[in-house]
Design a protein around this motif. Sequence first.
Motif, PDB file in Angstrom:
ATOM      1  N   HIS A 161       0.253  14.778   5.709  1.00 50.84           N
ATOM      2  CA  HIS A 161       0.400  14.572   4.331  1.00 50.84           C
ATOM      3  C   HIS A 161      -0.862  15.717   3.845  1.00 50.84           C
ATOM      4  N   ARG A 162      -0.647  16.140   2.699  1.00 52.02           N
ATOM      5  CA  ARG A 162      -1.710  17.169   2.356  1.00 52.02           C
ATOM      6  C   ARG A 162      -2.940  16.303   1.533  1.00 52.02           C
ATOM      7  N   TYR A 163      -2.392  15.200   0.642  1.00 51.73           N
ATOM      8  CA  TYR A 163      -3.150  14.391  -0.104  1.00 51.73           C
ATOM      9  C   TYR A 163      -3.531  13.085   0.744  1.00 51.73           C
ATOM     10  N   MET A 164      -4.972  12.863   0.513  1.00 52.98           N
ATOM     11  CA  MET A 164      -5.453  11.465   1.093  1.00 52.98           C
ATOM     12  C   MET A 164      -6.523  10.997  -0.020  1.00 52.98           C
ATOM     13  N   GLN A 187     -20.693  -3.291  -2.900  1.00 51.81           N
ATOM     14  CA  GLN A 187     -19.602  -2.713  -2.155  1.00 51.81           C
ATOM     15  C   GLN A 187     -18.675  -3.696  -1.201  1.00 51.81           C
ATOM     16  N   THR A 188     -19.069  -4.998  -1.430  1.00 51.78           N
ATOM     17  CA  THR A 188     -18.191  -5.771  -0.506  1.00 51.78           C
ATOM     18  C   THR A 188     -16.794  -5.622  -1.204  1.00 51.78           C
ATOM     19  N   SER A 189     -15.820  -5.410  -0.507  1.00 53.03           N
ATOM     20  CA  SER A 189     -14.512  -5.052  -0.763  1.00 53.03           C
ATOM     21  C   SER A 189     -13.554  -4.901  -0.014  1.00 53.03           C
ATOM     22  N   VAL A 190     -12.311  -4.717  -0.432  1.00 53.82           N
ATOM     23  CA  VAL A 190     -11.209  -4.173   0.954  1.00 53.82           C
ATOM     24  C   VAL A 190     -11.146  -2.816   0.476  1.00 53.82           C
ATOM     25  N   TYR A 191     -11.055  -1.863   1.536  1.00 52.27           N
ATOM     26  CA  TYR A 191     -10.883  -0.437   1.101  1.00 52.27           C
ATOM     27  C   TYR A 191      -9.525   0.079   1.842  1.00 52.27           C
ATOM     28  N   PHE A 192      -8.752   0.560   1.032  1.00 55.90           N
ATOM     29  CA  PHE A 192      -7.453   1.121   1.100  1.00 55.90           C
ATOM     30  C   PHE A 192      -7.603   2.578   1.280  1.00 55.90           C
ATOM     31  N   CYS A 193      -6.953   3.235   2.490  1.00 57.38           N
ATOM     32  CA  CYS A 193      -6.506   4.548   2.556  1.00 57.38           C
ATOM     33  C   CYS A 193      -5.333   4.636   1.927  1.00 57.38           C
ATOM     34  N   ALA A 194      -5.091   5.827   1.534  1.00 49.65           N
ATOM     35  CA  ALA A 194      -3.466   6.434   0.919  1.00 49.65           C
ATOM     36  C   ALA A 194      -3.291   7.563   1.252  1.00 49.65           C
ATOM     37  N   PHE A 237       1.528   6.006   0.164  1.00 44.94           N
ATOM     38  CA  PHE A 237       1.612   5.466   1.078  1.00 44.94           C
ATOM     39  C   PHE A 237       0.076   4.646   1.695  1.00 44.94           C
ATOM     40  N   PHE A 238      -0.045   3.503   2.077  1.00 44.45           N
ATOM     41  CA  PHE A 238      -1.136   2.787   2.407  1.00 44.45           C
ATOM     42  C   PHE A 238      -1.420   2.515   3.715  1.00 44.45           C
ATOM     43  N   GLY A 239      -2.561   2.587   4.218  1.00 45.49           N
ATOM     44  CA  GLY A 239      -2.953   1.996   5.478  1.00 45.49           C
ATOM     45  C   GLY A 239      -3.279   0.335   5.335  1.00 45.49           C
TER      46      GLY A 239
END
Lengths: 112, 113
Positions: A29-32, A85-92, A102-104
Amino acid sequence: DAGITQSPRHKVTETGTPVTLRCHQTENHRYMYWYRQDPGHGLRLIHYSYGVKDTDKGEVSDGYSVSRSKTEDFLLTLESATSSQTSVYFCATSGGVDEKLFFGSGTQLSVL
Amino acid sequence: GENVEQHPSTLSVQEGDSAVIKCTYSDSASNYFPWYKQELGKRPQLIIDIRSNVGEKKDQRIAVTLNKTAKHFSLHITETQPEDSAVYFCAASGGGGADGLTFGKGTHLIIQP
C-alpha cells in the motif's frame, strides 16, 4: 485482514526516554498512517505517509516524528516520551486516496 | 480541515431491536464515508462504507444512508444481536487529500439481553 504488523504490542517506558514504534505491511500500500486512540477522543491522526520518504503532519503531531525508508515500513518515534503520550497507537494503510483503510493490531504504550 | 460529529456516545438497545448511529461532517468535498466496528482490545474493522454518489447501501443487517445536502450519514443495524456490542466509529475522507480519514469520537453500542 490486511498484512499489517505492529511492534511492540505493549511497551512501558519512563518519561524522557525516546521510543520507536514500528509498522510493517505486506500489502504494498502506498499510504500509511499513525493514529492514537484515547477515551473520549476517538482516533486522531498523528502523521501520515504518501510514499517513500514522503510524510506529513496530522492533527496531533507535536512530540512525534516519523520515517519511511521503504514502502513496507513506517516508524513512529516519540522523541522524549511524556505521560500525555500514554495511549494506544494504531498503524493503518490504504491503497489509495479515499480508499479502504486497514488497521494493525495496535501498540499499548504506557509512559510512567 | 474536516470535522466529524457522532451521536450518541452510548446507545443501549434490547436484543432484536434496531440501532441507529448518526454522524455529521463539515467538508462538502468529502466523498467517502466508512463505518468501523471495534471490539474491546481489538483493531477497528471496516463494516460498511458509502461514497457520495450513492444514497444508501445495505449489507445483510446493516445499512448506511447519506444525505449530502445536509452533510450527514447514519448507520442502521436491524435485529441486533449480542455480538453487535462494540464501539462504532464513523469517518469521512476529505475529498482527495492524502491525509486519510477523520473519525467521529465513537458510539458504544450495548445490546441488552
